[in-house]
Design an enzyme around this catalytic site. Structure first.
Site, PDB file in Angstrom:
ATOM      1  N   PHE A 150      10.659   5.033 -31.947  1.00 54.57           N
ATOM      2  CA  PHE A 150      10.453   4.914 -33.430  1.00 54.57           C
ATOM      3  C   PHE A 150      11.246   4.487 -34.481  1.00 54.57           C
ATOM      4  O   PHE A 150      10.107   3.224 -35.157  1.00 54.57           O
ATOM      5  CB  PHE A 150       9.769   6.464 -33.361  1.00 54.57           C
ATOM      6  CG  PHE A 150      11.409   6.839 -34.500  1.00 54.57           C
ATOM      7  CD1 PHE A 150      11.898   6.393 -35.892  1.00 54.57           C
ATOM      8  CD2 PHE A 150      12.264   7.490 -33.868  1.00 54.57           C
ATOM      9  CE1 PHE A 150      12.856   6.360 -36.262  1.00 54.57           C
ATOM     10  CE2 PHE A 150      13.254   8.119 -34.787  1.00 54.57           C
ATOM     11  CZ  PHE A 150      13.776   7.421 -35.754  1.00 54.57           C
ATOM     12  N   LYS A 174       4.385   0.759 -23.916  1.00 54.17           N
ATOM     13  CA  LYS A 174       4.089   2.544 -24.649  1.00 54.17           C
ATOM     14  C   LYS A 174       4.970   2.614 -25.321  1.00 54.17           C
ATOM     15  O   LYS A 174       6.264   2.829 -25.754  1.00 54.17           O
ATOM     16  CB  LYS A 174       4.276   3.177 -23.191  1.00 54.17           C
ATOM     17  CG  LYS A 174       3.758   4.804 -23.116  1.00 54.17           C
ATOM     18  CD  LYS A 174       3.912   5.802 -24.519  1.00 54.17           C
ATOM     19  CE  LYS A 174       5.510   6.730 -24.523  1.00 54.17           C
ATOM     20  NZ  LYS A 174       5.370   6.641 -25.846  1.00 54.17           N
ATOM     21  N   GLU A 177       4.925   7.143 -29.839  1.00 52.09           N
ATOM     22  CA  GLU A 177       3.814   7.597 -30.417  1.00 52.09           C
ATOM     23  C   GLU A 177       4.123   7.983 -32.062  1.00 52.09           C
ATOM     24  O   GLU A 177       2.354   8.852 -32.624  1.00 52.09           O
ATOM     25  CB  GLU A 177       3.572   9.219 -29.751  1.00 52.09           C
ATOM     26  CG  GLU A 177       4.574   9.955 -29.681  1.00 52.09           C
ATOM     27  CD  GLU A 177       5.672   9.650 -29.035  1.00 52.09           C
ATOM     28  OE1 GLU A 177       6.255   8.891 -28.717  1.00 52.09           O
ATOM     29  OE2 GLU A 177       6.335  10.891 -29.159  1.00 52.09           O
ATOM     30  N   SER A 227      17.064   7.250 -26.391  1.00 52.66           N
ATOM     31  CA  SER A 227      17.842   8.241 -27.039  1.00 52.66           C
ATOM     32  C   SER A 227      18.625   8.183 -25.634  1.00 52.66           C
ATOM     33  O   SER A 227      18.171   7.735 -24.181  1.00 52.66           O
ATOM     34  CB  SER A 227      17.396   9.316 -27.826  1.00 52.66           C
ATOM     35  OG  SER A 227      16.717  10.320 -27.046  1.00 52.66           O
ATOM     36  N   CYS A 282      19.875   1.900 -34.368  1.00 49.77           N
ATOM     37  CA  CYS A 282      21.055   2.782 -33.097  1.00 49.77           C
ATOM     38  C   CYS A 282      22.325   1.106 -33.328  1.00 49.77           C
ATOM     39  O   CYS A 282      22.952   1.626 -32.783  1.00 49.77           O
ATOM     40  CB  CYS A 282      20.600   1.775 -31.996  1.00 49.77           C
ATOM     41  SG  CYS A 282      19.986   0.098 -31.891  1.00 49.77           S
ATOM     42  N   GLU A 382      24.955  11.978 -31.930  1.00 43.52           N
ATOM     43  CA  GLU A 382      24.316  10.678 -32.519  1.00 43.52           C
ATOM     44  C   GLU A 382      23.267  11.249 -33.674  1.00 43.52           C
ATOM     45  O   GLU A 382      22.570  11.848 -33.166  1.00 43.52           O
ATOM     46  CB  GLU A 382      23.663   9.903 -31.851  1.00 43.52           C
ATOM     47  CG  GLU A 382      22.993   9.129 -32.485  1.00 43.52           C
ATOM     48  CD  GLU A 382      22.214   7.722 -31.834  1.00 43.52           C
ATOM     49  OE1 GLU A 382      21.260   8.335 -31.064  1.00 43.52           O
ATOM     50  OE2 GLU A 382      21.493   6.714 -32.274  1.00 43.52           O
TER      51      GLU A 382
HETATM   52  P1  NAD Z   1      13.209   8.472 -27.666  1.00 47.53           P
HETATM   53  O1  NAD Z   1      14.364   8.731 -26.879  1.00 47.53           O
HETATM   54  O2  NAD Z   1      12.747  10.174 -28.496  1.00 47.53           O
HETATM   55  O3  NAD Z   1      11.589   7.945 -27.352  1.00 47.53           O
HETATM   56  C1  NAD Z   1      12.359   6.659 -26.828  1.00 47.53           C
HETATM   57  C2  NAD Z   1      10.606   6.609 -26.162  1.00 47.53           C
HETATM   58  O4  NAD Z   1      10.888   7.606 -24.734  1.00 47.53           O
HETATM   59  C3  NAD Z   1       9.674   7.062 -26.814  1.00 47.53           C
HETATM   60  O5  NAD Z   1       8.632   6.170 -26.287  1.00 47.53           O
HETATM   61  C4  NAD Z   1       9.144   8.415 -26.370  1.00 47.53           C
HETATM   62  O6  NAD Z   1       7.787   8.334 -26.024  1.00 47.53           O
HETATM   63  C5  NAD Z   1       9.443   8.171 -25.037  1.00 47.53           C
HETATM   64  N1  NAD Z   1      10.021  10.242 -24.756  1.00 47.53           N
HETATM   65  C6  NAD Z   1      10.644  10.675 -25.276  1.00 47.53           C
HETATM   66  N2  NAD Z   1      10.370  11.843 -24.916  1.00 47.53           N
HETATM   67  C7  NAD Z   1      10.777  11.330 -23.435  1.00 47.53           C
HETATM   68  C8  NAD Z   1      10.559  12.543 -22.558  1.00 47.53           C
HETATM   69  N3  NAD Z   1      11.202  13.705 -22.271  1.00 47.53           N
HETATM   70  N4  NAD Z   1       9.925  11.341 -20.933  1.00 47.53           N
HETATM   71  C9  NAD Z   1       9.319  10.245 -21.146  1.00 47.53           C
HETATM   72  N5  NAD Z   1       9.733   9.568 -22.333  1.00 47.53           N
HETATM   73  C10 NAD Z   1      10.125  10.032 -23.027  1.00 47.53           C
HETATM   74  O7  NAD Z   1      13.653   8.086 -28.994  1.00 47.53           O
HETATM   75  P2  NAD Z   1      13.598   8.162 -30.713  1.00 47.53           P
HETATM   76  O8  NAD Z   1      13.629   9.095 -30.864  1.00 47.53           O
HETATM   77  O9  NAD Z   1      11.816   7.678 -30.289  1.00 47.53           O
HETATM   78  O10 NAD Z   1      14.625   6.565 -31.233  1.00 47.53           O
HETATM   79  C11 NAD Z   1      15.255   7.397 -31.973  1.00 47.53           C
HETATM   80  C12 NAD Z   1      16.351   7.057 -30.712  1.00 47.53           C
HETATM   81  O11 NAD Z   1      16.419   5.856 -30.302  1.00 47.53           O
HETATM   82  C13 NAD Z   1      18.525   7.236 -31.027  1.00 47.53           C
HETATM   83  O12 NAD Z   1      18.634   7.437 -30.435  1.00 47.53           O
HETATM   84  C14 NAD Z   1      18.020   5.502 -31.352  1.00 47.53           C
HETATM   85  O13 NAD Z   1      19.914   5.370 -30.954  1.00 47.53           O
HETATM   86  C15 NAD Z   1      17.947   4.195 -29.794  1.00 47.53           C
HETATM   87  N6  NAD Z   1      18.088   3.312 -29.467  1.00 47.53           N
HETATM   88  C16 NAD Z   1      19.187   2.625 -29.015  1.00 47.53           C
HETATM   89  C17 NAD Z   1      18.658   1.197 -29.305  1.00 47.53           C
HETATM   90  C18 NAD Z   1      19.251   0.542 -28.523  1.00 47.53           C
HETATM   91  O14 NAD Z   1      19.270  -0.828 -28.693  1.00 47.53           O
HETATM   92  N7  NAD Z   1      20.312   1.038 -27.907  1.00 47.53           N
HETATM   93  C19 NAD Z   1      17.929   0.611 -30.118  1.00 47.53           C
HETATM   94  C20 NAD Z   1      16.700   1.276 -31.061  1.00 47.53           C
HETATM   95  C21 NAD Z   1      17.314   2.661 -30.443  1.00 47.53           C
END
Ligand code: NAD
Length: 497
Positions: A150, A174, A177, A227, A282, A382
């Site tokens: 997000f 994808k 959401e 994450s 991040c 985090e």
């Molecule tokens: P998230 O892991 O909740 O979601 C990421 C994606 O995975 C979304 O598209 C979501 O719909 C999907 N998803 C969520 N739950 C899932 C599941 N159980 N099974 C399969 N897919 C699933 O992350 P977020 O809250 O959207 O974003 C924040 C996180 O992203 C933080 O941990 C941040 O550090 C990380 N991030 C990392 C970088 C990097 O470069 N390393 C960059 C941006 C964000």
């Protein structure tokens, strides 16, 4: 009635009826503004089928034509970047200037990908044996899946899809959401740029859509950002299913401040990098390591800067917006409660204070903790919010040890005027991206972005040459031709298409 966001498949909006959907909020008002369709497995498979059907034609489209489409997309994106930024602020909450900065960083990857004819050049060795030549080429993978978080609804997808498309792949994206509209607008811009239908598809949803991408055999690779627990799951499941996977995870970025540093510069940058985008980056700094004896002075300088930060609706002239959802705001707030209960010194408490916005918005103001220790959850986890922790360390070596012992390894920074210390830091630190007097060292598009340890699963970082390699496979050809070769007569001026 709330607006509906649906899928983009084969160059048009999906016309089906979704069995499940999710709410999209305006975080600055706390209101549900849109409903986003969640894809079933069948809808996801339709998108993959459209991408698969588009692949042979796009793969065989000349490099010159592909680059022209990339240039057209670049122009359209540049002309409409304010519109993309507005969509981001409406759904994510970050302030407009920050949203515009995100689009600009994505645009840089598009510009990098415009050079695809050069980037895909192979090698050639003439006469490796008598009459025998050897040369290498790189070819696209096919349908590639991208799953994004997000916090950067435009930039993170653009870490991947410009390079993937330019290299001749077709894409199923994808997005998160929570803020799905920016990617829909980018899909429309692709169409205007002349990208054939089916090359770029957007499917919304949750785990069901993600699992569909992971399991569909026609999807050749997965680029994931999110994450760490989900990144690990994506990597393990995707590779088990024979896919190429790069899965970027979470972060806990430390900033090491040495006693010889310019403390005003360090305090400015700690505030910028800790609270920009409400800490939902991040590459945000979430831990400041103050090397003895500067702790008291550095904490005072950070604290004295914080009251001037204006928190409010990102469409107004504010420094920091709300958090993305009420659930996330409450989670971040619970970390502040936990830090206080664990005995950290709460220097600035962001749980109360003035906000220039709707009282129902998902607000939490910048928070500063001092005397944080490594056994506290505010240090270990985090948080992904506007919470900055200062840990006092006795020496450079102790600071390096802490950073290297932390399970995350996305970004880190050192603040010092000692070139030798900075050089030793970059050499010894086990983190993927390092700043020297730069707090958020996000690499330019022609370098590659990626962390170490639990911040990235897989071998290949995003964009730059590593991105080109991720989205292509190498072939080496050994050839022998009879001499003299022959060809027809053609007096026309040679052209590339
Ligand atoms: P998230 O892991 O909740 O979601 C990421 C994606 O995975 C979304 O598209 C979501 O719909 C999907 N998803 C969520 N739950 C899932 C599941 N159980 N099974 C399969 N897919 C699933 O992350 P977020 O809250 O959207 O974003 C924040 C996180 O992203 C933080 O941990 C941040 O550090 C990380 N991030 C990392 C970088 C990097 O470069 N390393 C960059 C941006 C964000």
């Amino acid at each position: 009635m709330t607006a509906r966001v649906t899928h983009w498949i084969n160059g048009r909006l999906w016309e089906g009826t979704a069995e499940r959907s999710g709410d999209v909020y305006d975080p600055a008002t706390g209101k549900v503004t849109k409903s986003v369709d969640f894809a079933s497995r069948a809808t996801l498979d339709d998108a993959v089928a459209a991408a698969k059907a588009a692949f042979p034609g796009w793969r065989d489209t000349s490099l010159t034509r592909r680059a022209q489409v990339l240039f057209a997309f670049r122009e359209l994106l540049n002309a409409n970047k304010e519109k993309v930024a507005e969509l981001i602020t409406e759904e994510h909450g970050k302030v407009l200037s920050d949203a515009l900065g995100e689009v600009t960083r994505g645009l840089e990857v598009v510009e990098f990908a415009c050079g695809i004819p050069h980037l895909l050049k192979g090698g050639f060795s003439e006469g490796v044996s008598t009459g025998v030549d050897v040369y290498s080429i790189r070819q696209p993978l096919g349908v590639v899946g991208i799953i994004s978080p997000f916090n950067f609804p435009a930039m993170v997808p653009m870490w991947f899809f410009p390079v993937a498309v330019a290299a001749g792949n077709t894409v199923v994206l994808k997005p998160s959401e929570k803020d799905p509209s920016a990617s829909m607008y980018l899909a429309e811009l692709w169409k205007q740029a002349g990208l054939p239908d089916g090359v770029f598809n957007v499917v919304h949803g949750d785990k069901e859509a993600v699992d569909g991408l992971l399991e569909n055999p026609d999807v050749k690779s997965i680029s994931f950002v999110g994450s760490t627990p989900i990144a690990r799951y994506i990597y393990e499941t995707g590779t088990r299913n024979g896919k190429r996977v790069q899965a970027l995870g979470g972060a806990k970025n430390h900033m090491l401040v040495l006693p010889d540093a310019d403390l005003d510069l360090a305090a400015d940058q700690a505030v910028n990098a800790g609270f920009g985008s409400a800490g939902e980056r991040c590459m945000a700094i979430s831990v400041v390591l103050a090397v003895d004896p500067i702790g008291d002075e550095l904490v005072a300088k950070i604290a004295e800067r914080m009251p001037s930060l204006k928190v409010g609706d990102g469409r107004r002239a504010c420094d920091m917006g709300p958090l993305v959802t009420g659930v996330h705001r409450d989670k971040v707030k619970s970390y502040v409660d936990a830090g206080e209960a664990a005995g950290a010194t709460l220097v600035v408490d962001g749980r109360t204070g003035d906000v220039d916005g709707d009282p129902e918005g998902f607000w939490l103001l910048p928070t500063l903790f001092d005397n944080v220790t490594t056994d506290m959850t505010i240090y270990a986890d985090e948080i992904f919010g506007p919470v900055l922790s200062v840990v006092r360390v006795p020496s450079f070596e102790a600071g390096v040890q802490l950073i290297n012992d932390h399970p995350y390894g996305n970004g880190t920074a050192i603040f010092t005027n000692d070139g030798g210390a900075a050089r030793r830091f970059q050499n010894e630190i086990e983190v993927g991206m390092i700043g020297v007097n730069v707090p958020i060292p996000v690499p330019m598009a022609y370098y590659s972005f990626g962390g170490w340890k639990n911040s990235l699963f897989g071998d290949t970082h995003a964009h730059g040459i590593e991105g080109v390699h991720f989205f292509t496979r190498g072939k080496v050809i050994t050839s022998r031709w009879l001499d003299p070769s022959h060809g027809g007569i053609n007096l026309g001026f040679p052209t590339q298409s």
